[in-house]
Design an enzyme around this catalytic site. Structure first.
Site, PDB file in Angstrom:
ATOM      1  N   ASN A   9       0.965  -1.022   0.034  1.00 31.97           N
ATOM      2  CA  ASN A   9       0.059   0.015  -0.040  1.00 31.97           C
ATOM      3  C   ASN A   9       1.023   1.196  -0.032  1.00 31.97           C
ATOM      4  O   ASN A   9       1.490   1.646   0.894  1.00 31.97           O
ATOM      5  CB  ASN A   9      -1.015  -0.010   1.449  1.00 31.97           C
ATOM      6  CG  ASN A   9      -1.692   1.237   1.559  1.00 31.97           C
ATOM      7  OD1 ASN A   9      -1.368   2.139   1.006  1.00 31.97           O
ATOM      8  ND2 ASN A   9      -2.912   1.004   2.017  1.00 31.97           N
ATOM      9  N   ASP A  69       0.063  -4.508  10.523  1.00 30.96           N
ATOM     10  CA  ASP A  69      -1.377  -5.164  10.214  1.00 30.96           C
ATOM     11  C   ASP A  69      -2.347  -4.115  11.172  1.00 30.96           C
ATOM     12  O   ASP A  69      -2.094  -3.705  12.306  1.00 30.96           O
ATOM     13  CB  ASP A  69      -1.823  -6.350  10.502  1.00 30.96           C
ATOM     14  CG  ASP A  69      -3.175  -6.520   9.800  1.00 30.96           C
ATOM     15  OD1 ASP A  69      -3.279  -6.479   8.328  1.00 30.96           O
ATOM     16  OD2 ASP A  69      -4.241  -6.911  10.343  1.00 30.96           O
ATOM     17  N   SER A  70      -3.048  -3.346  10.257  1.00 31.36           N
ATOM     18  CA  SER A  70      -3.993  -2.145  11.263  1.00 31.36           C
ATOM     19  C   SER A  70      -5.456  -2.303  10.827  1.00 31.36           C
ATOM     20  O   SER A  70      -5.764  -2.816   9.718  1.00 31.36           O
ATOM     21  CB  SER A  70      -3.262  -1.150  10.825  1.00 31.36           C
ATOM     22  OG  SER A  70      -2.901  -0.656   9.385  1.00 31.36           O
ATOM     23  N   GLY A 151      -6.807   6.126   3.590  1.00 34.77           N
ATOM     24  CA  GLY A 151      -7.844   5.167   4.152  1.00 34.77           C
ATOM     25  C   GLY A 151      -9.137   6.016   4.927  1.00 34.77           C
ATOM     26  O   GLY A 151      -9.805   6.805   4.443  1.00 34.77           O
ATOM     27  N   TYR A 152      -9.346   5.677   6.253  1.00 33.96           N
ATOM     28  CA  TYR A 152     -10.273   6.159   6.866  1.00 33.96           C
ATOM     29  C   TYR A 152     -10.093   7.569   7.687  1.00 33.96           C
ATOM     30  O   TYR A 152     -10.693   8.116   8.319  1.00 33.96           O
ATOM     31  CB  TYR A 152     -11.074   5.272   7.990  1.00 33.96           C
ATOM     32  CG  TYR A 152     -11.347   3.888   7.511  1.00 33.96           C
ATOM     33  CD1 TYR A 152     -12.672   4.012   7.155  1.00 33.96           C
ATOM     34  CD2 TYR A 152     -10.692   2.894   7.162  1.00 33.96           C
ATOM     35  CE1 TYR A 152     -13.250   2.736   6.878  1.00 33.96           C
ATOM     36  CE2 TYR A 152     -11.076   1.708   6.853  1.00 33.96           C
ATOM     37  CZ  TYR A 152     -12.537   1.575   6.732  1.00 33.96           C
ATOM     38  OH  TYR A 152     -13.012   0.323   6.147  1.00 33.96           O
ATOM     39  N   HIS A 178      -1.749   5.111  15.776  1.00 37.21           N
ATOM     40  CA  HIS A 178      -1.672   3.700  16.083  1.00 37.21           C
ATOM     41  C   HIS A 178      -0.146   3.012  15.556  1.00 37.21           C
ATOM     42  O   HIS A 178       0.428   2.556  16.308  1.00 37.21           O
ATOM     43  CB  HIS A 178      -2.657   2.938  15.620  1.00 37.21           C
ATOM     44  CG  HIS A 178      -3.235   3.177  14.370  1.00 37.21           C
ATOM     45  ND1 HIS A 178      -3.252   4.661  13.760  1.00 37.21           N
ATOM     46  CD2 HIS A 178      -3.380   2.450  13.253  1.00 37.21           C
ATOM     47  CE1 HIS A 178      -3.436   4.514  12.418  1.00 37.21           C
ATOM     48  NE2 HIS A 178      -3.541   3.274  12.222  1.00 37.21           N
ATOM     49  N   ARG A 179       0.156   3.583  14.243  1.00 30.47           N
ATOM     50  CA  ARG A 179       1.195   2.982  13.707  1.00 30.47           C
ATOM     51  C   ARG A 179       2.418   3.683  14.164  1.00 30.47           C
ATOM     52  O   ARG A 179       3.551   3.062  14.508  1.00 30.47           O
ATOM     53  CB  ARG A 179       1.130   3.159  12.207  1.00 30.47           C
ATOM     54  CG  ARG A 179       2.026   2.437  11.156  1.00 30.47           C
ATOM     55  CD  ARG A 179       1.748   2.524   9.750  1.00 30.47           C
ATOM     56  NE  ARG A 179       0.422   2.028   9.557  1.00 30.47           N
ATOM     57  CZ  ARG A 179      -0.573   2.719   9.429  1.00 30.47           C
ATOM     58  NH1 ARG A 179      -0.553   3.902   9.399  1.00 30.47           N
ATOM     59  NH2 ARG A 179      -1.708   2.113   9.156  1.00 30.47           N
TER      60      ARG A 179
HETATM   61  P1  IMP Z   1      -3.633  -3.533   6.062  1.00 28.63           P
HETATM   62  O1  IMP Z   1      -3.164  -3.383   7.505  1.00 28.63           O
HETATM   63  O2  IMP Z   1      -2.864  -3.031   5.025  1.00 28.63           O
HETATM   64  O3  IMP Z   1      -4.321  -5.008   5.999  1.00 28.63           O
HETATM   65  O4  IMP Z   1      -5.231  -2.665   6.095  1.00 28.63           O
HETATM   66  C1  IMP Z   1      -5.745  -1.796   7.070  1.00 28.63           C
HETATM   67  C2  IMP Z   1      -6.734  -1.000   6.564  1.00 28.63           C
HETATM   68  O5  IMP Z   1      -7.027  -0.069   7.575  1.00 28.63           O
HETATM   69  C3  IMP Z   1      -6.176   0.047   5.511  1.00 28.63           C
HETATM   70  O6  IMP Z   1      -6.418  -0.158   4.233  1.00 28.63           O
HETATM   71  C4  IMP Z   1      -7.186   1.199   6.003  1.00 28.63           C
HETATM   72  O7  IMP Z   1      -8.264   1.308   5.113  1.00 28.63           O
HETATM   73  C5  IMP Z   1      -7.150   1.121   7.331  1.00 28.63           C
HETATM   74  N1  IMP Z   1      -6.137   2.026   8.069  1.00 28.63           N
HETATM   75  C6  IMP Z   1      -5.098   1.368   8.723  1.00 28.63           C
HETATM   76  N2  IMP Z   1      -4.387   2.544   9.074  1.00 28.63           N
HETATM   77  C7  IMP Z   1      -5.114   3.604   8.908  1.00 28.63           C
HETATM   78  C8  IMP Z   1      -4.696   5.041   8.834  1.00 28.63           C
HETATM   79  O8  IMP Z   1      -3.783   5.365   9.681  1.00 28.63           O
HETATM   80  N3  IMP Z   1      -5.438   5.795   8.769  1.00 28.63           N
HETATM   81  C9  IMP Z   1      -6.700   5.588   7.769  1.00 28.63           C
HETATM   82  N4  IMP Z   1      -7.088   4.213   7.635  1.00 28.63           N
HETATM   83  C10 IMP Z   1      -6.155   3.382   8.105  1.00 28.63           C
END
Ligand code: IMP
Length: 199
Positions: A9, A69-70, A151-152, A178-179
């Site tokens: 991503n 993973d988030s 994302g959100y 969070h990250r």
């Molecule tokens: P993954 O961890 O790549 O599987 O996906 C996590 C999903 O959670 C992302 O595609 C976003 O839609 C959402 N997400 C995770 N972290 C954030 C953030 O910092 N801001 C907004 N959306 C987030």
């Protein structure tokens, strides 16, 4: 010491690169090694999915990997979308579609409490695993705002920052996110490994 960042991503990769810059290691991306794998996130928890990603990239690259993973947990939705945050509105849905679905589900909800969660994982090709979790509490706004982030972010009001994630610069988001938190804690936990390998 070289570490591969386990994400495809682009916007998340940029955040991870900025946050991992402080680690004092050489970072490589999957694209720079010509790696195109997309590990299937079959776990039920952020911990499991984070480990699945970190292991897949570490094995494919033959390098230690850091992956995260988030997702977003919304109280009124019993913690959904959670680990399904990326796929909440279908595999190929845009961020806008995901947010529209979320705002629709929360229409009329009095309690809009939510939190972002990130689990960061370090995994070496020989199986050393270190994990750290970070959380960021907030609320889901009534409508989208701002243009920063991904994302959100445009619907997430960060309680501690007192602002929406998409209305603050990336460095400011990193202080509360969070990250930002999972990677800061991971760095603490990795100190012995990083100092040893950089020696
Ligand atoms: P993954 O961890 O790549 O599987 O996906 C996590 C999903 O959670 C992302 O595609 C976003 O839609 C959402 N997400 C995770 N972290 C954030 C953030 O910092 N801001 C907004 N959306 C987030």
């Amino acid at each position: 010491m070289k570490i591969i960042i386990g994400s495809n991503n682009k916007k998340k990769l940029a955040e991870l690169q900025a946050l991992l810059g402080e680690y004092g290691v050489e970072l490589v991306t999957p694209a720079s090694l010509g790696l195109t794998l997309e590990p299937e996130e079959t776990g039920a928890t952020f911990e499991e999915n984070s480990l699945i990603k970190a292991t897949a990239f570490a094995e494919a690259a033959g390098l230690p990997c850091i992956a995260d993973d988030s997702g977003l947990e919304v109280k009124a939705l019993g913690g959904r979308p959670g680990v399904y945050s990326a796929r909440y509105a279908g595999e190929n849905a845009s961020d806008g579609e995901k947010m529209d679905k979320l705002l629709g589900e929360l229409e009329g909800a009095a309690d809009r409490a939510a939190r972002f969660v990130s689990v960061a994982t370090y995994r070496s090709p020989d199986g050393v695993t270190v994990q750290a979790r970070g959380e960021c509490p907030g609320e889901i706004l009534l409508e989208k705002r701002g243009t920063n982030g991904f994302g959100y972010d445009p619907v997430f009001f960060c309680a501690e920052a007192g602002e929406c994630f998409s209305e603050i610069p990336a460095e400011e988001k990193a202080k509360y996110s969070h990250r930002g938190r999972s990677l800061a804690l991971l760095k603490e936990k990795l100190k012995p490994i990083l100092e040893d390998k950089n020696a």
